[in-house]
Structure formats: C-alpha cells, structure tokens
Write an enzyme that holds these catalytic residues in place. Structure first.
Site, PDB file in Angstrom:
ATOM      1  N   HIS A  98       0.846  -1.212   0.000  1.00 49.39           N
ATOM      2  CA  HIS A  98       0.000   0.000   0.000  1.00 49.39           C
ATOM      3  C   HIS A  98       0.876   1.255   0.000  1.00 49.39           C
ATOM      4  O   HIS A  98       0.574   2.231  -0.683  1.00 49.39           O
ATOM      5  CB  HIS A  98      -0.874   0.055   1.252  1.00 49.39           C
ATOM      6  CG  HIS A  98      -1.856  -1.066   1.385  1.00 49.39           C
ATOM      7  ND1 HIS A  98      -1.710  -2.087   2.302  1.00 49.39           N
ATOM      8  CD2 HIS A  98      -3.005  -1.316   0.712  1.00 49.39           C
ATOM      9  CE1 HIS A  98      -2.733  -2.913   2.195  1.00 49.39           C
ATOM     10  NE2 HIS A  98      -3.529  -2.485   1.244  1.00 49.39           N
ATOM     11  N   LYS A 110      -0.900  -6.698  -7.810  1.00 50.15           N
ATOM     12  CA  LYS A 110      -1.186  -8.000  -7.199  1.00 50.15           C
ATOM     13  C   LYS A 110      -2.631  -8.417  -7.485  1.00 50.15           C
ATOM     14  O   LYS A 110      -2.915  -9.575  -7.719  1.00 50.15           O
ATOM     15  CB  LYS A 110      -0.942  -7.991  -5.690  1.00 50.15           C
ATOM     16  CG  LYS A 110      -1.114  -9.406  -5.117  1.00 50.15           C
ATOM     17  CD  LYS A 110      -0.647  -9.535  -3.716  1.00 50.15           C
ATOM     18  CE  LYS A 110      -1.660  -9.024  -2.747  1.00 50.15           C
ATOM     19  NZ  LYS A 110      -2.831  -9.907  -2.590  1.00 50.15           N
ATOM     20  N   ASP A 111      -3.532  -7.423  -7.462  1.00 49.87           N
ATOM     21  CA  ASP A 111      -4.934  -7.705  -7.777  1.00 49.87           C
ATOM     22  C   ASP A 111      -5.145  -7.450  -9.273  1.00 49.87           C
ATOM     23  O   ASP A 111      -5.871  -6.530  -9.675  1.00 49.87           O
ATOM     24  CB  ASP A 111      -5.847  -6.815  -6.934  1.00 49.87           C
ATOM     25  CG  ASP A 111      -5.634  -7.061  -5.452  1.00 49.87           C
ATOM     26  OD1 ASP A 111      -5.795  -8.201  -5.010  1.00 49.87           O
ATOM     27  OD2 ASP A 111      -5.260  -6.103  -4.737  1.00 49.87           O
ATOM     28  N   SER A 164      -2.446  -8.085   3.154  1.00 51.94           N
ATOM     29  CA  SER A 164      -2.936  -7.931   4.538  1.00 51.94           C
ATOM     30  C   SER A 164      -3.282  -9.298   5.115  1.00 51.94           C
ATOM     31  O   SER A 164      -3.209  -9.516   6.324  1.00 51.94           O
ATOM     32  CB  SER A 164      -4.166  -7.032   4.564  1.00 51.94           C
ATOM     33  OG  SER A 164      -3.862  -5.797   3.961  1.00 51.94           O
TER      34      SER A 164
HETATM   35  O1  PAF Z   1      -7.870  -3.770  -3.305  1.00 54.86           O
HETATM   36  C1  PAF Z   1      -8.530  -3.443  -2.298  1.00 54.86           C
HETATM   37  O2  PAF Z   1      -7.998  -3.225  -1.206  1.00 54.86           O
HETATM   38  C2  PAF Z   1     -10.047  -3.323  -2.428  1.00 54.86           C
HETATM   39  O3  PAF Z   1     -10.562  -4.276  -3.301  1.00 54.86           O
HETATM   40  C3  PAF Z   1     -10.492  -1.911  -2.817  1.00 54.86           C
HETATM   41  C4  PAF Z   1      -9.991  -1.535  -4.206  1.00 54.86           C
HETATM   42  C5  PAF Z   1      -9.999  -0.902  -1.801  1.00 54.86           C
HETATM   43  C6  PAF Z   1     -12.026  -1.840  -2.855  1.00 54.86           C
HETATM   44  O4  PAF Z   1     -12.583  -2.116  -1.616  1.00 54.86           O
END
Ligand code: PAF
Length: 272
Positions: free
Chosen positions: A28, A140-141, A177
């Site tokens: 993050h 990552k996502d 996390s």
């Molecule tokens: O990637 C995340 O942490 C969540 O999917 C997001 C984009 C904050 C939406 O809740």
C-alpha cells in the site's frame, strides 16, 4: 470529503486517490509514494467493504489496524484519510450496483461470486465522492485492475488508473494484509505460489509457450506442497481475462490458493 476534495479541485491541484481496506503494508505504501510523486494532494480511503466479501468469507475477522494505519500514512505525509462507516457508504436499502459483465466472473470472480461487483460498486462510489484525477491500484490484484480499467472506460469516468508493481517479501511472498493470518508453518508453505510462478517463467524463458504445458508445470510444483489447496492457476489476456491457449502476446499468469483457511493470490506477466 466532497467539500475538502472540492477545495483541492477548485485550486487546480492534481488529486490522487489510493483506495484501501486498511491493514496497510509496504505494498500500500508503494501506492501512496507513487501518488505523492504524481499528485499535489493525496487521499487514502480506508474502508473494509462488506459487499465484496462472500457470506462465508473473512469480513468479520479482516485485520483492522486503523490507528497504526494513520501513523504510517502521516509518516508518508498523506493529506487526507477517508474512513467512512458502512452506514455512510451504504444508505439503507441501497440496491444500485456496478457490474462489469463478462469479466467479473473470471479468475477470483469464479470462486468468489459477487466479489468484483462489490469492488466495482464501492470503487465507483469512491470515485464519485473524491473525484480523483488519478487512482492507484496494485498489480497484485491483476483481475481487479482489468475490471476497474474496463469500468472506467465503459462508464467514461474521468479518472486515470495507475498500476504499481507487486511488492514482495525478501523470499518472494507477495505482500498482502491476509499474510497476517498465516502461522509460521503456513507462511513457509505459502511460498509455493511464488515458486510455481517462477517455475512457469523459467519454462517460458526456456521456449515453452503452450499454456496447458506451463499450467501442468505449475500444478506439479503445487503437488509438492499438499497442505496448500490450489484454487486456480490460469494464463489469460491481461485486459479481457480470457484464457490464452499459448503465450504469443503479453499474458497474465494468475494463481490463487488456500493456505489453511487463508486464500492468497499472486501473478506475473509473461512477455515475448
Ligand atoms: O484492493 C482493495 O484493497 C479493495 O478491493 C479496494 C480496491 C480498496 C475496494 O474495496
């Protein structure tokens, strides 16, 4: 939040948004640093979004470390933290959703029905509230990135999407996390995700471009770690998330697996 973001816009400032669910880690913070580098004002949202969790998933126990998150964000000199309550984000009887048809049921969307609908709904709400010039997401996502990009394109949302590389622990585990759920034994076993991706990359660099063969290699790596249950291992087009039979164009290699009850994801991109 609208008022304060309005002031930033009114004074011609470039506003960056890092949407998050808190429990912040270096991944993050890399998004925050990218935002600080590209924008005049940086907002981070912290909201554990209930609509993206399935009924048997970890919404209740998802790590919530708000005070610690604020300390980290203050150190990064973040300008705004937006941490709404569930009631503020979802008024009673809210029934309107945003779904990216055809993509939201791919990869994690297959095993987590409704997950991406929850993500795109909350992200579009955050975009309407903050009206960022740029929003930052982690690679990552990767499926989330593809789906949000498509939503932004299809709905003409006036926001630029910036994607930052995966941040890994020294041994290769992608930061998440959810890594905090792992006990020491599981933490070791979790490395199988990265190992499988590295093995696929090695085979690809050795000349193997057939997806089925590359996937079979990855499954062999997983077979050596029987405590980890593979959810999926797929090779797909990074934009459409559709399966690729061979890697003749940039390909997203994506994996999800359960280490105990913890579901982890990781990916790499293969390029010729
Ligand atoms: O990637 C995340 O942490 C969540 O999917 C997001 C984009 C904050 C939406 O809740």
């Amino acid at each position: 939040m609208r008022a304060v973001c309005g002031i930033a816009h009114g004074t011609g400032k470039r506003l960056g948004l890092v949407p998050s669910m808190g429990a912040l880690h270096e991944g993050h913070l890399s998004l925050v640093r990218a935002a600080k580098g590209q924008c005049d004002v940086v907002a981070v949202s912290i909201f554990v979004n209930p609509t993206q969790f399935g009924p048997n998933e970890d919404f209740a126990k998802y790590p919530r470390t708000f005070d610690q998150d604020c300390v980290l964000l203050e150190k990064e000199d973040v300008d705004l933290i937006f941490a709404p309550s569930v009631d503020e984000m979802y008024p009673p009887n809210a029934v309107t959703v945003v779904t990216v048809e055809g993509l939201s049921n791919k990869l994690c969307g297959k095993s987590r029905p409704g997950h991406f609908r929850g993500v795109t709904t909350v992200v579009s709400k955050l975009f309407h509230i903050v009206e960022p010039d740029v929003a930052f997401f982690g690679q990552k996502d990767a499926a989330q990135v593809a789906i949000i990009r498509r939503m932004v394109r299809d709905l003409n949302l006036p926001v630029q999407i910036a994607v930052c590389p995966i941040v890994r622990e020294a041994d290769g585990l992608a930061m998440s996390s959810r890594n905090s759920y792992l006990n020491p034994q599981q933490r070791k076993s979790a490395l199988v995700l990265y190992r499988s991706l590295m093995q696929v990359q090695k085979q690809f660099e050795g000349g193997e471009h057939n997806s089925a063969k590359l996937i079979a290699t990855a499954k062999e790596v997983f077979a050596e770690e029987p405590s980890v249950r593979l959810d999926y291992f797929e090779i797909v087009d990074p934009g459409t998330l559709g399966a690729l039979s061979d890697v003749s164009q940039p390909a997203l290699v994506a994996v999800a697996a359960f280490v105990g009850k913890t579901r982890l994801i990781d990916n790499i991109t293969l390029r010729l």
